[in-house]
Write an enzyme that holds these catalytic residues in place. Sequence first.
Site, PDB file in Angstrom:
ATOM      1  CG  ASP A 112       8.491  -7.017 -31.701  1.00 58.77           C
ATOM      2  OD1 ASP A 112       9.028  -7.987 -31.137  1.00 58.77           O
ATOM      3  OD2 ASP A 112       8.355  -6.931 -32.936  1.00 58.77           O
ATOM      4  CG  HIS A 113      10.866  -9.125 -25.056  1.00 56.36           C
ATOM      5  ND1 HIS A 113      11.882  -8.238 -24.817  1.00 56.36           N
ATOM      6  CD2 HIS A 113      10.718  -9.817 -23.901  1.00 56.36           C
ATOM      7  CE1 HIS A 113      12.321  -8.365 -23.583  1.00 56.36           C
ATOM      8  NE2 HIS A 113      11.630  -9.328 -22.998  1.00 56.36           N
ATOM      9  NE  ARG A 114       9.970  -9.549 -33.702  1.00 57.10           N
ATOM     10  CZ  ARG A 114       9.353  -9.506 -34.870  1.00 57.10           C
ATOM     11  NH1 ARG A 114       9.652 -10.410 -35.796  1.00 57.10           N
ATOM     12  NH2 ARG A 114       8.453  -8.579 -35.134  1.00 57.10           N
TER      13      ARG A 114
END
Length: 470
Positions: free
Chosen positions: A440-442
């Site tokens: 998850d790039h968040r």
Amino acid sequence: MTTMTEASVREFKMPDVGEGLTEAEILKWYVQPGDTVTDGQVVCEVETAKAAVELPIPYDGVVRELRFPEGTTVDVGTAIIAVDVAGGGAAPAEASVEAPAPETAVEKKPEGRTPVLVGYGVATSSTKRRPRKGPEVPVQQASAEKIQAVQAVQTELNGHGPAAAVESRPLAKPPVRKLAKDLGVDLATVTPSGPDGIITREDVHAAVTPVPEPVVEAPEPVRAAAPVPAPVASYDATRETRIPVKGVRKATAAAMIGSAFTAPHVTEFVTVDVTRTLKLVEELKQDKDLAGLRVNPLLLIAKALLVAIRRNPDINASWDEPNQEIVLKHYVNLGIAAATPRGLIVPNIKDAHAKTLPQLAESLGELVATAREGRTSPAAMQGGTVTITNVGVFGVDTGTPILPPGEAAILAVGSIKLQPWVHKGKVKPRQVTTLALSFDHRLVDGELGSKVLADVAAILEQPKKLITWG
């Protein structure tokens, strides 16, 4: 459907066997009308959105009716079986709600039996009330006298001067009062249906259920005749097969859609020489500490991922959307994706970070065996923090896995194949595989994701790093 009105008949309702589940499908009945059942006996198997679960009956008695056939999806809270408990043992205290017993009666239950009902908890030991001294007065007679006394006072007050408000306490047994308190129901607003104006459990539940407002149909305006649509081609069963999406498959589809369109996925790849890892697997199979346990490459890959997480703990996290926070987990519940006849499930090994290699092997073997038998419990599929999916068992080189909801990373393991590889300056045949890490790039940037993937690859290339790093 036959309505059971006898006091000796008890209805067993579909419980919530998970957390917040709303329905379950009846897979198989183990009893039929006329069969004798005992407290705790499994009467049916149901499938929820998370797993298949066996349901025990909390009564002794004789089966009167099965309310739904196999294959029916039933809402939680709906009665699914009726049991005649007359002569077959007393029903649990919470099951009898209609007729109030005399206050001097002492409730007797079989000793040594603690009925357990999935989703309802374990019954505690029963308590007995010591008989009161003095003349016994039946509850119904006392209730009637109380009502008459209140009515007399109201009449007297209404006949002398301005009307005075005299509020009488609604009549209800203590368990019913507690139920009303838990549900936030004011007993003064409940219409009683029991003898002598006593409020029952059913009255409280009815007060909670909203009564639908009558719908007033407005006259339809005069419209021009619409063109008749062309007939739709009928379904040809010889050329197509339609499979209803329900249970585990339905839940998986919804979860994957939610994850794919909520978390920004990034996937990185690395190709690894795992020749030394395979040699170590063969050596561990001869280790007496691992005797009788399932030892395979997946075991060492799982251990390598756990070591990589220890070295890079920020990847073991989740995204809290309402609070806009990153939640770092100080434990690892390692999920293992498993393909079953009912669909893909992801049970997890609780506190995998604290397990030794033999303990991890034992937990992994139990997880896989339980999943294949379709006996994975809902609790085993909750609370995962990071997951491994082994697509290599299908001969696939690698893939771009979708994150399970609530997790920050998932590692896909491809098939292990003998390939030409440059080893010590020479081209040699080596055992090679490709790993893919989606995150998850968040909350995981490229640097963190790359470090985790590189650590896993380094351990599989040089398994001795398990000792120095782990």
